[in-house]
Design a protein around this motif. Structure first.
Motif, PDB file in Angstrom:
ATOM      1  N   ARG A 109      31.691  62.089  13.492  1.00  0.00           N
ATOM      2  CA  ARG A 109      31.706  62.127  14.947  1.00  0.00           C
ATOM      3  C   ARG A 109      32.945  61.415  15.465  1.00  0.00           C
ATOM      4  NH1 ARG A 109      28.169  59.711  17.999  1.00  0.00           N
ATOM      5  NH2 ARG A 109      27.799  61.353  19.520  1.00  0.00           N
ATOM      6  N   TRP A 110      33.560  61.972  16.504  1.00  0.00           N
ATOM      7  CA  TRP A 110      34.749  61.367  17.093  1.00  0.00           C
ATOM      8  C   TRP A 110      34.837  61.731  18.568  1.00  0.00           C
ATOM      9  CZ3 TRP A 110      38.907  64.784  18.453  1.00  0.00           C
ATOM     10  CH2 TRP A 110      38.698  66.117  18.077  1.00  0.00           C
ATOM     11  N   TRP A 111      35.495  60.867  19.335  1.00  0.00           N
ATOM     12  CA  TRP A 111      35.596  61.044  20.782  1.00  0.00           C
ATOM     13  C   TRP A 111      36.830  61.873  21.104  1.00  0.00           C
ATOM     14  CZ3 TRP A 111      32.573  60.506  24.846  1.00  0.00           C
ATOM     15  CH2 TRP A 111      33.140  60.503  26.128  1.00  0.00           C
ATOM     16  N   PHE A 112      36.623  62.915  21.885  1.00  0.00           N
ATOM     17  CA  PHE A 112      37.725  63.796  22.274  1.00  0.00           C
ATOM     18  C   PHE A 112      37.710  63.999  23.783  1.00  0.00           C
ATOM     19  CE2 PHE A 112      39.146  68.389  22.780  1.00  0.00           C
ATOM     20  CZ  PHE A 112      40.499  68.075  22.795  1.00  0.00           C
ATOM     21  N   ASP A 113      38.807  63.627  24.432  1.00  0.00           N
ATOM     22  CA  ASP A 113      38.962  63.843  25.863  1.00  0.00           C
ATOM     23  C   ASP A 113      39.992  64.947  26.052  1.00  0.00           C
ATOM     24  OD1 ASP A 113      39.328  63.817  28.566  1.00  0.00           O
ATOM     25  OD2 ASP A 113      39.728  61.668  28.724  1.00  0.00           O
ATOM     26  N   ALA A 114      39.517  66.123  26.473  1.00  0.00           N
ATOM     27  CA  ALA A 114      40.418  67.261  26.656  1.00  0.00           C
ATOM     28  C   ALA A 114      41.215  67.162  27.944  1.00  0.00           C
ATOM     29  CB  ALA A 114      39.621  68.562  26.638  1.00  0.00           C
ATOM     30  N   GLY A 115      40.919  66.168  28.766  1.00  0.00           N
ATOM     31  CA  GLY A 115      41.713  65.940  29.966  1.00  0.00           C
ATOM     32  C   GLY A 115      41.271  66.721  31.191  1.00  0.00           C
ATOM     33  N   ALA A 116      40.305  67.615  31.035  1.00  0.00           N
ATOM     34  CA  ALA A 116      39.824  68.419  32.159  1.00  0.00           C
ATOM     35  C   ALA A 116      38.399  68.874  31.868  1.00  0.00           C
ATOM     36  CB  ALA A 116      40.728  69.631  32.395  1.00  0.00           C
ATOM     37  N   LEU A 117      37.591  68.962  32.916  1.00  0.00           N
ATOM     38  CA  LEU A 117      36.207  69.402  32.770  1.00  0.00           C
ATOM     39  C   LEU A 117      36.136  70.774  32.116  1.00  0.00           C
ATOM     40  CD1 LEU A 117      33.139  69.202  33.426  1.00  0.00           C
ATOM     41  CD2 LEU A 117      33.687  70.167  35.681  1.00  0.00           C
ATOM     42  N   ALA A 118      36.982  71.702  32.558  1.00  0.00           N
ATOM     43  CA  ALA A 118      36.952  73.068  32.026  1.00  0.00           C
ATOM     44  C   ALA A 118      37.267  73.095  30.540  1.00  0.00           C
ATOM     45  CB  ALA A 118      37.939  73.951  32.787  1.00  0.00           C
TER      46      ALA A 118
END
Length: 203
Positions: free
Chosen positions: A16-25
């Motif tokens: 498991r790892w945290w990923f922030d794609a930078g946008a809700l979409a």
């Protein structure tokens, strides 16, 4: 309505790892696969309900197969545009039409807390949440937008994200994942270089 981005993902190996794609979409697009990366997470209407409720606290949980089917259609269109944007490939008219269709429906109305009336404070329907996601997609894929949709710099990674850093130089999908791997490789290369250099000097 400001919605925090990012989510925990799980690799095929169970990491498991945290990923922030930078946008809700884009976060929504990564509930499935883009470029063959990642695993499917929306197997049933309840899975969609859990994901949406994390971002829309007043979500009406009466979600059925129709809402799930609509969500997967929207998600595929967002994923298609994201993959194209990262490689400068023209967007397909069908993907654009789908996003525009969802964006044209009523989304979640803004509301101030503390009022005496309930207008705007009712439950959020799944269709409204999907509309909010589609409108976010319109924002990030607009030709006049910054267009900073990137692919992770790691050769063995295909994750895409919106680079929201002030300098516009984000390289990795996540520092916990590819960024850390790159640091380890660089450290190993420096260590091996010093060892080789030391052997050469001793000769």
């Amino acid at each position: 309505m400001e919605i925090a981005t990012g989510q925990w993902l799980e690799s095929g190996e169970g990491t498991r790892w945290w990923f922030d794609a930078g946008a809700l979409a884009l976060d929504f697009a990564w509930t499935g696969a883009i470029n063959g990366e990642h695993l499917e997470t929306l197997h049933a209407p309840a899975d969609l309900g859990v994901w949406l409720a994390d971002r829309f606290p007043r979500l009406d949980q009466s979600i059925g197969e129709r809402e799930l089917s609509d969500a997967l259609m929207l998600r595929a269109a967002i994923a298609g545009l994201a993959a194209g944007a990262a490689t400068a490939r023209p967007a397909t008219a069908s993907d654009i039409d789908i996003i525009n269709l969802f964006a044209a429906t009523p989304d979640v109305p803004p509301a101030l807390a503390g009022g005496s009336r309930q207008a705007g404070a009712g439950a959020v329907r799944a269709t409204q949440a999907l509309s909010a996601i589609a409108r976010d997609a319109v924002r990030i894929f607009d030709p006049d937008a910054d267009g900073r949709i990137r692919e992770c710099a790691a050769e063995d990674c295909g994750y895409l994200y919106l680079d929201t850093s002030r300098s516009g130089n984000r390289r990795w999908c996540s520092m916990q994942r590819c960024g850390n791997r790159a640091k380890v490789r660089a450290h190993r290369a420096r260590t091996n270089g010093l060892k080789v250099s030391g052997l050469q000097v001793s000769r």
